[in-house]
Design a protein around this motif. Structure first.
Motif, mmCIF file in Angstrom:
data_model
loop_
_atom_site.group_PDB
_atom_site.id
_atom_site.type_symbol
_atom_site.label_atom_id
_atom_site.label_comp_id
_atom_site.label_asym_id
_atom_site.label_seq_id
_atom_site.Cartn_x
_atom_site.Cartn_y
_atom_site.Cartn_z
ATOM 1 N N GLY A 198 7.843 17.737 2.577
ATOM 2 C CA GLY A 198 6.638 17.060 3.043
ATOM 3 C C GLY A 198 6.867 15.703 3.650
ATOM 4 N N GLY A 199 8.092 15.187 3.608
ATOM 5 C CA GLY A 199 8.370 13.871 4.159
ATOM 6 C C GLY A 199 8.546 13.904 5.664
ATOM 7 N N SER A 200 8.729 12.730 6.231
ATOM 8 C CA SER A 200 8.842 12.619 7.685
ATOM 9 C C SER A 200 10.059 13.375 8.222
ATOM 10 C CB SER A 200 8.910 11.145 8.095
ATOM 11 O OG SER A 200 9.995 10.498 7.468
ATOM 12 N N ARG A 201 11.145 13.435 7.440
ATOM 13 C CA ARG A 201 12.338 14.150 7.889
ATOM 14 C C ARG A 201 12.065 15.637 8.035
ATOM 15 N NH1 ARG A 201 16.540 15.021 10.965
ATOM 16 N NH2 ARG A 201 18.390 15.836 9.919
ATOM 17 N N MET A 202 11.341 16.234 7.088
ATOM 18 C CA MET A 202 11.024 17.650 7.198
ATOM 19 C C MET A 202 10.100 17.909 8.385
ATOM 20 S SD MET A 202 9.614 20.360 4.359
ATOM 21 C CE MET A 202 11.290 20.667 3.782
ATOM 22 N N ILE A 203 9.110 17.030 8.575
ATOM 23 C CA ILE A 203 8.223 17.184 9.731
ATOM 24 C C ILE A 203 9.023 17.065 11.023
ATOM 25 C CG2 ILE A 203 6.319 16.097 10.990
ATOM 26 C CD1 ILE A 203 5.129 15.380 8.238
ATOM 27 N N GLU A 204 9.973 16.140 11.061
ATOM 28 C CA GLU A 204 10.811 15.967 12.250
ATOM 29 C C GLU A 204 11.582 17.244 12.573
ATOM 30 O OE1 GLU A 204 13.907 12.593 13.726
ATOM 31 O OE2 GLU A 204 14.405 13.590 11.843
ATOM 32 N N LEU A 205 12.113 17.910 11.564
ATOM 33 C CA LEU A 205 12.862 19.136 11.802
ATOM 34 C C LEU A 205 11.949 20.263 12.270
ATOM 35 C CD1 LEU A 205 15.312 19.103 8.755
ATOM 36 C CD2 LEU A 205 15.804 18.474 11.131
ATOM 37 N N LEU A 206 10.817 20.440 11.586
ATOM 38 C CA LEU A 206 9.904 21.527 11.955
ATOM 39 C C LEU A 206 9.317 21.336 13.341
ATOM 40 C CD1 LEU A 206 8.038 21.865 8.544
ATOM 41 C CD2 LEU A 206 9.685 23.499 9.487
ATOM 42 N N ALA A 207 8.953 20.080 13.661
ATOM 43 C CA ALA A 207 8.297 19.803 14.947
ATOM 44 C C ALA A 207 9.282 19.432 16.045
ATOM 45 C CB ALA A 207 7.278 18.678 14.770
ATOM 46 N N GLY A 208 10.510 19.111 15.665
ATOM 47 C CA GLY A 208 11.495 18.687 16.653
ATOM 48 C C GLY A 208 11.484 17.204 16.917
ATOM 49 N N ARG A 209 10.481 16.522 16.395
ATOM 50 C CA ARG A 209 10.375 15.062 16.550
ATOM 51 C C ARG A 209 9.358 14.552 15.538
ATOM 52 N NH1 ARG A 209 7.864 17.272 21.193
ATOM 53 N NH2 ARG A 209 5.599 17.005 21.238
ATOM 54 N N TYR A 210 9.444 13.257 15.268
ATOM 55 C CA TYR A 210 8.472 12.619 14.387
ATOM 56 C C TYR A 210 8.028 11.327 15.045
ATOM 57 C CZ TYR A 210 6.294 10.502 10.296
ATOM 58 O OH TYR A 210 5.391 9.918 9.451
ATOM 59 N N GLU A 211 6.729 11.204 15.304
ATOM 60 C CA GLU A 211 6.181 10.020 15.947
ATOM 61 C C GLU A 211 5.420 9.197 14.911
ATOM 62 O OE1 GLU A 211 7.263 9.501 18.728
ATOM 63 O OE2 GLU A 211 7.791 11.468 19.530
ATOM 64 N N PRO A 212 5.888 7.994 14.586
ATOM 65 C CA PRO A 212 5.214 7.188 13.563
ATOM 66 C C PRO A 212 3.769 6.841 13.902
ATOM 67 C CG PRO A 212 7.405 6.323 14.056
ATOM 68 C CD PRO A 212 7.108 7.354 15.093
ATOM 69 N N ASP A 213 3.395 6.922 15.193
ATOM 70 C CA ASP A 213 2.036 6.570 15.584
ATOM 71 C C ASP A 213 1.005 7.612 15.149
ATOM 72 O OD1 ASP A 213 3.406 4.581 16.819
ATOM 73 O OD2 ASP A 213 2.934 5.176 18.872
ATOM 74 N N ALA A 214 1.449 8.818 14.834
ATOM 75 C CA ALA A 214 0.518 9.915 14.555
ATOM 76 C C ALA A 214 0.255 10.055 13.064
ATOM 77 C CB ALA A 214 1.076 11.220 15.113
ATOM 78 N N ASP A 215 -0.840 10.762 12.735
ATOM 79 C CA ASP A 215 -1.099 11.212 11.367
ATOM 80 C C ASP A 215 -0.653 12.664 11.271
ATOM 81 O OD1 ASP A 215 -2.344 9.147 9.722
ATOM 82 O OD2 ASP A 215 -3.930 9.155 11.228
ATOM 83 N N TYR A 216 -0.192 13.062 10.078
ATOM 84 C CA TYR A 216 0.342 14.409 9.894
ATOM 85 C C TYR A 216 -0.233 15.074 8.655
ATOM 86 C CZ TYR A 216 4.056 13.520 13.345
ATOM 87 O OH TYR A 216 4.748 13.249 14.494
ATOM 88 N N SER A 217 -0.374 16.396 8.756
ATOM 89 C CA SER A 217 -0.652 17.245 7.608
ATOM 90 C C SER A 217 0.302 18.428 7.706
ATOM 91 C CB SER A 217 -2.107 17.725 7.634
ATOM 92 O OG SER A 217 -2.348 18.651 6.601
ATOM 93 N N MET A 218 0.916 18.800 6.581
ATOM 94 C CA MET A 218 1.918 19.858 6.588
ATOM 95 C C MET A 218 1.749 20.770 5.392
ATOM 96 S SD MET A 218 5.993 19.540 5.962
ATOM 97 C CE MET A 218 6.368 20.791 4.746
#
Length: 455
Positions: A279-299
């Motif tokens: 659920g952390g930013s690293r996992m989101i980065e892998l699943l999405a291919g990138r992680y943008e700190p400006d956005a909000d996320y739900s996973m």
């Protein structure tokens, strides 16, 4: 690859984990020493037990709170101590909220101890203010910045509740004394409500993906305030896009967005050799291919926990990620609106006979556009602000963005911005030009990204 060109295809190092952070431990030892030993050890044991229960819930995919909010400072101390020594109770979301600030105190503890009243303020944070330590930590960092920048005597003033309003600090050097008030700006009710609505709009997407056992990344830019959006809008829109195959995208009066596949090749290539914090930013980065700190996320995901550390994923089988931002002008204005009210409240703490400064601490993940808009609005508010009785001259906005970092060469990171605002028209020079509270002063220009390298 993210907008800044970072490549997410890296593996965490397997060696070099036997380091200690002795500077951080100086701050930890100081703060623990302000509380009876049996008391602080009992509280730390309670924080460990709370975390252990939360970890058990994570085994089934839950996202529980990791700490007891009534003793937040014990959670901060636990995270700092475990990060500095053995990483046994390490939680990225805890480390990024505590370690950068305590590291600065540890680096300059001798100066901190020379601030009159600092120990009393820290002791109160460890006891009666244990549920809300962010404000006291901010005050300690402000006092340290004045001391670091050549102010010979810096002292905390005792509170006179029910008797008189007083500033937090006085700073003096030959022929001049300044009164200083510190305010930690908390997330506004509007911003909290907006994020809650965004999460609620995302929930049906996760349920649909799980029911169909499909994996998708949904990226949305909302054009209107989220409070105006029907609850079924996003799920209806995404379902229509998937059914009709409209180039996997849409653009209407409410939002524009795309639906795209999860980056399974990247995710599985990395996770074949690495464990990833669920659920952390690293996992989101892998699943999405990138992680943008400006956005909000739900996973959400179906995943296999690492046996000995269930907060880390050993494998991911199915996943959905919803990323969103809101560009509605009214939403941006409302998220930046309470600066003037805060100034008025802080100004009431300042005396009438000496010049005054206000430090406003802002911790957020609000994105560059909101930050720029807020800066322009705050500058206008400060210039037009008319102190009622005090000699308020300068306002310093100290803006922090702690990061659950996704860079291969960082264990934690914080981006800090300091923006000075002159109040009204006067010729008084800034008493604390170009300062930072957490980051290295040499990098203050006026933006700094400070991190701890991975070992």
């Amino acid at each position: 690859m993210s907008k800044d060109g970072r490549d997410p295809n890296w593996i965490s190092p397997r060696t070099g984990h036997d380091w200690r952070d002795d500077e951080l431990m100086l701050a930890v030892a100081w703060l623990k020493g302000l509380v009876p030993r049996n008391d602080i050890e009992r509280r730390l044991d309670a924080a460990k037990a709370y975390l252990a229960r939360a970890r058990q819930l994570q085994r089934s995919g839950g996202r529980p709170s990791l700490f007891d909010k009534s003793d937040t400072i014990a959670w901060y101390i636990l995270q700092a101590e475990t990060f500095a020594t053995d990483r046994t109770f390490f939680a990225p979301e805890g480390v990024m909220r505590a370690v950068p600030y305590l590291t600065r105190i540890g680096k300059e503890l001798s100066s901190m101890l020379s601030v009159e009243g600092a120990e009393e303020r820290a002791a109160r944070m460890m006891t009666s203010d244990r549920a809300q330590p962010d404000g006291p930590l901010f005050e300690l960092l402000v006092s340290l910045a004045w001391k670091r920048n050549g102010w010979k005597e810096v002292k905390f003033l005792p509170e006179k509740k029910g008797i008189a309003r007083t500033p937090d600090l006085l700073a003096s050097k030959p022929r001049t004394t300044w009164a200083i008030e510190c305010k930690r700006m908390v997330t506004s009710t509007y911003a909290k409500s907006e994020r809650a609505i965004g999460m609620k709009l995302a929930e049906p997407i996760h349920a649909m993906c799980l029911d169909r056992y499909e994996s998708h990344i949904v990226e949305v830019i909302y054009k209107v305030e989220l409070s105006q959006i029907p609850e079924d809008y996003l799920i209806t829109t995404v379902d229509r896009v998937l059914t009709r195959g409209l180039s996997y995208g849409w653009d209407d009066e409410i939002s524009k967005g795309i639906v795209r596949p999860v980056e399974w090749n990247l995710t599985r290539r990395v996770m074949a050799r690495d464990f990833v914090y669920y659920g952390g930013s690293r996992m989101i980065e892998l699943l999405a291919g990138r992680y943008e700190p400006d956005a909000d996320y739900s996973m959400a995901a179906k995943w296999r926990p690492r046996p000995d550390r269930p907060e880390y994923a050993d494998a991911v089988y199915q996943a959905s990620v919803v990323a969103w931002d809101c560009i509605a002008a009214e939403a941006t204005k409302r998220k930046a609106a309470h600066f003037r009210r805060l100034l008025a409240n802080a100004e009431g703490q300042l005396p009438t006979d000496i010049p005054g400064a206000i430090h406003v601490g802002i911790e957020s993940y609000s994105g560059n556009f909101v930050d720029y808009f807020r800066h322009m609005q705050n500058r206008s508010e400060a210039r037009s602000f008319r102190p009622s009785t005090s000699r308020l001259r300068w306002v310093y906005a100290n803006h922090f963005v702690p990061e659950d970092t996704t860079q291969h060469d960082e264990t934690w990171a914080i981006t800090e911005t300091m923006v000075p605002y002159r109040v009204g028209k006067h010729g008084t020079n800034s008493p604390l030009p170009g300062h930072m509270l957490v980051s290295l002063e040499a990098d203050a220009n006026p933006w700094s990204h400070w991190s701890r390298p991975r070992e």
